[in-house]
Design an enzyme around this catalytic site. Structure first.
Site, PDB file in Angstrom:
ATOM      1  N   GLY A  58      16.370  79.933  -6.123  1.00  0.00           N
ATOM      2  CA  GLY A  58      17.820  80.105  -6.174  1.00  0.00           C
ATOM      3  C   GLY A  58      18.256  80.520  -4.788  1.00  0.00           C
ATOM      4  O   GLY A  58      17.843  79.916  -3.799  1.00  0.00           O
ATOM      5  N   GLU A  59      19.037  81.578  -4.698  1.00  0.00           N
ATOM      6  CA  GLU A  59      19.486  82.077  -3.398  1.00  0.00           C
ATOM      7  C   GLU A  59      19.014  83.529  -3.298  1.00  0.00           C
ATOM      8  O   GLU A  59      19.505  84.391  -4.020  1.00  0.00           O
ATOM      9  CB  GLU A  59      21.018  81.954  -3.344  1.00  0.00           C
ATOM     10  CG  GLU A  59      21.570  81.813  -1.968  1.00  0.00           C
ATOM     11  CD  GLU A  59      20.841  80.805  -1.101  1.00  0.00           C
ATOM     12  OE1 GLU A  59      20.780  79.618  -1.483  1.00  0.00           O
ATOM     13  OE2 GLU A  59      20.321  81.193  -0.040  1.00  0.00           O
ATOM     14  N   SER A  60      18.058  83.762  -2.406  1.00  0.00           N
ATOM     15  CA  SER A  60      17.436  85.085  -2.371  1.00  0.00           C
ATOM     16  C   SER A  60      18.436  86.186  -2.015  1.00  0.00           C
ATOM     17  O   SER A  60      18.303  87.322  -2.476  1.00  0.00           O
ATOM     18  CB  SER A  60      16.257  85.098  -1.399  1.00  0.00           C
ATOM     19  OG  SER A  60      16.662  84.730  -0.108  1.00  0.00           O
ATOM     20  N   CYS A  90       9.855  79.957  -4.308  1.00  0.00           N
ATOM     21  CA  CYS A  90      10.913  79.694  -3.328  1.00  0.00           C
ATOM     22  C   CYS A  90      11.721  80.967  -3.033  1.00  0.00           C
ATOM     23  O   CYS A  90      11.209  81.870  -2.390  1.00  0.00           O
ATOM     24  CB  CYS A  90      11.767  78.518  -3.773  1.00  0.00           C
ATOM     25  SG  CYS A  90      12.609  77.750  -2.387  1.00  0.00           S
ATOM     26  N   ARG A 150      13.483  82.215   6.176  1.00  0.00           N
ATOM     27  CA  ARG A 150      14.325  81.483   5.214  1.00  0.00           C
ATOM     28  C   ARG A 150      14.735  80.143   5.788  1.00  0.00           C
ATOM     29  O   ARG A 150      15.029  80.031   6.979  1.00  0.00           O
ATOM     30  CB  ARG A 150      15.597  82.273   4.898  1.00  0.00           C
ATOM     31  CG  ARG A 150      15.356  83.441   3.971  1.00  0.00           C
ATOM     32  CD  ARG A 150      16.668  84.143   3.636  1.00  0.00           C
ATOM     33  NE  ARG A 150      17.548  83.316   2.843  1.00  0.00           N
ATOM     34  CZ  ARG A 150      18.849  83.181   3.062  1.00  0.00           C
ATOM     35  NH1 ARG A 150      19.428  83.781   4.082  1.00  0.00           N
ATOM     36  NH2 ARG A 150      19.574  82.422   2.274  1.00  0.00           N
ATOM     37  N   ILE A 174      12.819  72.670  -1.650  1.00  0.00           N
ATOM     38  CA  ILE A 174      14.279  72.612  -1.489  1.00  0.00           C
ATOM     39  C   ILE A 174      14.720  73.813  -0.647  1.00  0.00           C
ATOM     40  O   ILE A 174      14.631  74.950  -1.099  1.00  0.00           O
ATOM     41  CB  ILE A 174      14.996  72.654  -2.855  1.00  0.00           C
ATOM     42  CG1 ILE A 174      14.502  71.510  -3.752  1.00  0.00           C
ATOM     43  CG2 ILE A 174      16.513  72.584  -2.673  1.00  0.00           C
ATOM     44  CD1 ILE A 174      14.926  71.636  -5.205  1.00  0.00           C
ATOM     45  N   ARG A 175      15.155  73.551   0.568  1.00  0.00           N
ATOM     46  CA  ARG A 175      15.532  74.636   1.503  1.00  0.00           C
ATOM     47  C   ARG A 175      14.519  75.778   1.411  1.00  0.00           C
ATOM     48  O   ARG A 175      14.851  76.957   1.254  1.00  0.00           O
ATOM     49  CB  ARG A 175      16.962  75.128   1.216  1.00  0.00           C
ATOM     50  CG  ARG A 175      18.002  74.037   1.484  1.00  0.00           C
ATOM     51  CD  ARG A 175      19.427  74.521   1.336  1.00  0.00           C
ATOM     52  NE  ARG A 175      19.662  75.102   0.035  1.00  0.00           N
ATOM     53  CZ  ARG A 175      19.871  76.391  -0.184  1.00  0.00           C
ATOM     54  NH1 ARG A 175      19.914  77.248   0.801  1.00  0.00           N
ATOM     55  NH2 ARG A 175      20.063  76.820  -1.407  1.00  0.00           N
ATOM     56  N   HIS A 189       8.944  74.392  -5.825  1.00  0.00           N
ATOM     57  CA  HIS A 189       9.445  74.607  -7.189  1.00  0.00           C
ATOM     58  C   HIS A 189       8.535  73.952  -8.228  1.00  0.00           C
ATOM     59  O   HIS A 189       8.817  72.834  -8.657  1.00  0.00           O
ATOM     60  CB  HIS A 189      10.838  73.989  -7.327  1.00  0.00           C
ATOM     61  CG  HIS A 189      11.903  74.721  -6.587  1.00  0.00           C
ATOM     62  ND1 HIS A 189      12.685  75.689  -7.182  1.00  0.00           N
ATOM     63  CD2 HIS A 189      12.317  74.638  -5.316  1.00  0.00           C
ATOM     64  CE1 HIS A 189      13.535  76.172  -6.295  1.00  0.00           C
ATOM     65  NE2 HIS A 189      13.335  75.555  -5.153  1.00  0.00           N
ATOM     66  N   GLU A 241       8.439  74.424 -11.238  1.00  0.00           N
ATOM     67  CA  GLU A 241       9.151  74.278 -12.522  1.00  0.00           C
ATOM     68  C   GLU A 241       9.997  73.008 -12.567  1.00  0.00           C
ATOM     69  O   GLU A 241      10.561  72.674 -13.589  1.00  0.00           O
ATOM     70  CB  GLU A 241      10.022  75.517 -12.781  1.00  0.00           C
ATOM     71  CG  GLU A 241      11.284  75.648 -11.940  1.00  0.00           C
ATOM     72  CD  GLU A 241      11.028  76.025 -10.475  1.00  0.00           C
ATOM     73  OE1 GLU A 241       9.851  76.139 -10.070  1.00  0.00           O
ATOM     74  OE2 GLU A 241      12.015  76.180  -9.736  1.00  0.00           O
TER      75      GLU A 241
HETATM   76  N1  GLN Z   1      17.007  78.970   0.794  1.00  0.00           N
HETATM   77  C1  GLN Z   1      16.973  79.776  -0.392  1.00  0.00           C
HETATM   78  C2  GLN Z   1      16.965  81.256  -0.061  1.00  0.00           C
HETATM   79  O1  GLN Z   1      16.884  81.641   1.021  1.00  0.00           O
HETATM   80  C3  GLN Z   1      15.764  79.457  -1.240  1.00  0.00           C
HETATM   81  C4  GLN Z   1      15.916  78.064  -1.795  1.00  0.00           C
HETATM   82  C5  GLN Z   1      15.325  77.865  -3.135  1.00  0.00           C
HETATM   83  O2  GLN Z   1      14.970  78.800  -3.852  1.00  0.00           O
HETATM   84  N2  GLN Z   1      15.254  76.617  -3.489  1.00  0.00           N
HETATM   85  O3  GLN Z   1      17.043  82.078  -0.879  1.00  0.00           O
END
Ligand code: GLN
Length: 199
Positions: free
Chosen positions: A46-48, A76, A105, A134-135, A178, A180
């Protein structure tokens, strides 16, 4: 037995579905009392930065820290939350620091933010696992106590480097991708059998 999935933000439902698929009951964790019945915890992607804020405002962060024996699998953003040190994060971003790793990140660069790779993972049956990034964070340093279970060869603007993408330190497991998001359940099974149940 229940495995908890931190359900504050991100793709926690996909993790819960994957757990159910391997015959484990998943508990979505949104408040401290949800931690009582679980024997392991997944921190999803998600977004940390967002998850960090919500861990703080819900006090869940403190309660998770208090459960010192709890095995945790971070994917992630979840991996970032387990790291000892974060580069390119927000100044007030928290992390548990349970994995002795340094992460950057979004470290795979702006242009190619997402990619897939077939990984050989230590301890999993020999067929490579398809990994979706993903990112994703880049693990830039690992401490002596950390086992690197898989890595990718990545080209950083002309320079090839091998980057760890699955790491384990005792009861803490992390993946930069990921697991999942594909149908391959092996890394979840590994967490269950070799991390949670072997204790
Ligand atoms: N870029 C996101 C972060 O810094 C991590 C991306 C992800 O969980 N797919 O939190």
């Amino acid at each position: 037995m229940y495995i908890g999935v931190l359900a504050l933000q991100g793709d926690f439902l996909e993790h819960a579905e994957m757990l159910e698929r391997i015959g484990v009951r998943a508990k979505l964790v949104t408040s401290p009392r949800d931690l009582d019945s679980i024997e392991g915890l997944i921190l999803p992607g998600g977004e940390s930065t967002t998850i960090s804020k919500l861990l703080d405002s819900s006090h869940l962060g403190e309660f998770i820290k208090a459960r010192q024996d709890l095995p945790i699998f971070g994917t992630c953003a979840g991996l970032i939350l387990l790291a000892r040190s974060i580069t390119d994060g927000r100044a007030d971003q928290m992390s548990f620091g349970y994995l002795d790793i340094e992460v950057r990140r979004n470290g795979f660069g702006r242009q190619i933010r997402s990619f897939e790779s077939d990984l050989d993972i230590l301890g999993l049956s020999p067929t490579p696992m398809k990994a979706v990034f993903i990112r994703a964070p880049v693990i830039e340093k690992v401490g002596a106590e950390v086992t690197v279970m898989a890595s990718v060869l990545y080209n950083f603007e002309g320079r090839d480097a091998r980057v760890p993408v699955v790491v384990r330190q005792g009861r803490y497991l992390g993946s930069a991708f990921h697991p999942e998001l594909t149908s391959d359940t092996r890394l979840h099974e590994y967490f269950l059998q070799s991390v949670v149940r072997s204790r």
